[in-house]
Design a protein around this motif. Structure first.
Motif, mmCIF file in Angstrom:
data_model
loop_
_atom_site.group_PDB
_atom_site.id
_atom_site.type_symbol
_atom_site.label_atom_id
_atom_site.label_comp_id
_atom_site.label_asym_id
_atom_site.label_seq_id
_atom_site.Cartn_x
_atom_site.Cartn_y
_atom_site.Cartn_z
ATOM 1 N N ALA A 6 2.301 1.120 -9.800
ATOM 2 C CA ALA A 6 3.410 2.067 -9.077
ATOM 3 C C ALA A 6 4.558 1.713 -9.959
ATOM 4 N N VAL A 7 4.564 0.449 -10.536
ATOM 5 C CA VAL A 7 5.742 -0.106 -11.018
ATOM 6 C C VAL A 7 6.398 0.973 -12.171
ATOM 7 N N PRO A 8 5.821 1.370 -13.060
ATOM 8 C CA PRO A 8 6.447 2.131 -13.923
ATOM 9 C C PRO A 8 7.319 3.167 -13.487
ATOM 10 N N ALA A 9 6.824 3.870 -12.296
ATOM 11 C CA ALA A 9 7.675 5.119 -11.774
ATOM 12 C C ALA A 9 8.886 4.672 -11.004
ATOM 13 N N LEU A 10 9.150 3.297 -10.575
ATOM 14 C CA LEU A 10 10.247 2.421 -10.178
ATOM 15 C C LEU A 10 11.222 1.979 -11.249
ATOM 16 N N LEU A 11 10.722 2.193 -12.292
ATOM 17 C CA LEU A 11 11.864 1.716 -13.475
ATOM 18 C C LEU A 11 12.500 2.623 -14.178
ATOM 19 N N ALA A 29 1.108 -1.286 -0.255
ATOM 20 C CA ALA A 29 -0.106 0.090 -0.002
ATOM 21 C C ALA A 29 0.870 1.280 0.023
ATOM 22 N N ALA A 30 1.980 1.291 0.698
ATOM 23 C CA ALA A 30 2.846 2.309 0.833
ATOM 24 C C ALA A 30 3.435 2.463 -0.541
ATOM 25 N N ILE A 31 3.920 1.389 -1.309
ATOM 26 C CA ILE A 31 4.838 1.686 -2.362
ATOM 27 C C ILE A 31 3.727 2.187 -3.433
ATOM 28 N N SER A 40 5.559 5.993 -1.885
ATOM 29 C CA SER A 40 6.565 6.262 -0.733
ATOM 30 C C SER A 40 7.856 5.635 -1.101
ATOM 31 N N LEU A 41 7.923 4.803 -2.101
ATOM 32 C CA LEU A 41 9.249 4.329 -2.534
ATOM 33 C C LEU A 41 9.784 5.090 -3.418
ATOM 34 N N ARG A 42 11.018 5.757 -3.178
ATOM 35 C CA ARG A 42 11.628 6.817 -4.202
ATOM 36 C C ARG A 42 13.019 6.275 -4.506
ATOM 37 N N GLU A 43 12.785 4.934 -5.225
ATOM 38 C CA GLU A 43 13.790 4.375 -5.924
ATOM 39 C C GLU A 43 13.452 4.042 -7.385
ATOM 40 N N ARG A 44 14.753 3.941 -8.209
ATOM 41 C CA ARG A 44 14.414 3.422 -9.457
ATOM 42 C C ARG A 44 15.410 2.376 -9.757
ATOM 43 N N ALA A 45 15.092 1.449 -10.565
ATOM 44 C CA ALA A 45 16.120 0.405 -10.677
ATOM 45 C C ALA A 45 16.038 -0.325 -12.559
ATOM 46 N N ASP A 46 16.841 -0.829 -12.687
ATOM 47 C CA ASP A 46 16.778 -1.565 -14.126
ATOM 48 C C ASP A 46 15.763 -2.644 -14.237
ATOM 49 N N VAL A 47 15.701 -3.272 -13.145
ATOM 50 C CA VAL A 47 14.843 -4.560 -12.883
ATOM 51 C C VAL A 47 13.959 -4.476 -11.769
ATOM 52 N N VAL A 48 12.788 -4.699 -11.715
ATOM 53 C CA VAL A 48 12.023 -4.825 -10.617
ATOM 54 C C VAL A 48 11.389 -6.426 -10.569
ATOM 55 N N THR A 49 11.745 -7.059 -9.515
ATOM 56 C CA THR A 49 11.216 -8.373 -9.498
ATOM 57 C C THR A 49 10.179 -8.701 -8.660
ATOM 58 N N CYS A 50 9.384 -9.567 -8.992
ATOM 59 C CA CYS A 50 8.411 -10.120 -7.984
ATOM 60 C C CYS A 50 8.379 -11.415 -8.153
#
Length: 223
Positions: A131-136, A99-101, A105-115
């Motif tokens: 929310a994932v596109p903003a983390l990529l 819910a926070a992500i 609330s998660l201010r990070e970016r990465a080449d890969v996001v894994t689940c």
């Protein structure tokens, strides 16, 4: 929060210790034979420098990626699992729920996001995926490994729906099992599309003994 979604979190809080033991003791045959390696291969194919593992549990994937020189952040909603991960080290770890992500609330970016088998809910997962596109990072990808819908559907109707969970094959010491939201292949594709993620590759790792799909891996990029 939906009662099913709440039950998922409660059950994982209750079962953090036996789960850590099961993963570190390599007690889950499908992971040992197929799915751990399949996830690592999918990440390696992207040649990332950085990664975020959502629902990292006790941190095995974070450690494996860090050992290959990939700077990895592991995130989980269960503080006991994050504590277990930090005890071993091998990467950065943060306790934060979906819910926070989803709220940004998660201010990070990465080449890969894994689940990796960590998308168990319904509406909570839909919100997280949005929310994932903003983390990529640019040209980054989301890599989801989940239960293969054709293999685990059983005799129930092939339709998106809540199902009862089970710890069968995970070892001893577990309490009640969490419910989980079954998604058809179309359900997964729709959820990713609604999150503005475009699937670029589908992998179906086969179990070496049965020849049946052991999991489903979906790789998606920001649309």
């Amino acid at each position: 929060m939906d009662a099913h979604e709440r039950d998922i979190l409660e059950v994982w809080h209750e079962n953090a210790a036996p789960w850590t033991q099961a993963v570190r003791g390599k007690m889950i045959a499908s992971r040992r034979l197929v799915t751990d390696r399949a996830m690592l291969d999918a990440v390696r194919a992207r040649r990332p420098r950085t990664a975020i593992d959502l629902g990292c549990g006790e941190g095995w994937l974070v450690r494996a990626l860090a050992a290959e020189g990939i700077e990895t952040l592991g995130i989980d909603a269960v503080p006991a699992l994050i504590a277990a991960a930090r005890d071993v080290g091998g990467g950065r770890f943060l306790a934060m729920d979906y819910a926070a992500i989803a709220a940004g609330s998660l201010r990070e970016r990465a080449d890969v996001v894994t689940c990796n088998f960590s998308l168990l809910g319904g509406a909570s997962v839909d919100a997280l995926l949005r929310a994932v596109p903003a983390l990529l990072a640019p040209d980054g990808a989301l890599i989801v490994q989940t239960l293969h819908p054709f293999t685990v559907c059983g005799d129930a109707p092939y339709a998106d729906s809540w199902r009862e969970g089970s710890w069968q094959g995970c070892g001893e010491g577990f309490g009640r099992a969490a419910p989980w939201y079954f998604r058809t292949l179309a359900g997964w594709l729709d959820a990713l599309s609604q999150a503005r993620l475009r699937v670029t590759r589908v992998v179906e790792p086969a179990h070496p003994h049965t020849g049946r799909p052991a999991s489903l891996i979906l790789i998606a990029e920001a649309a």
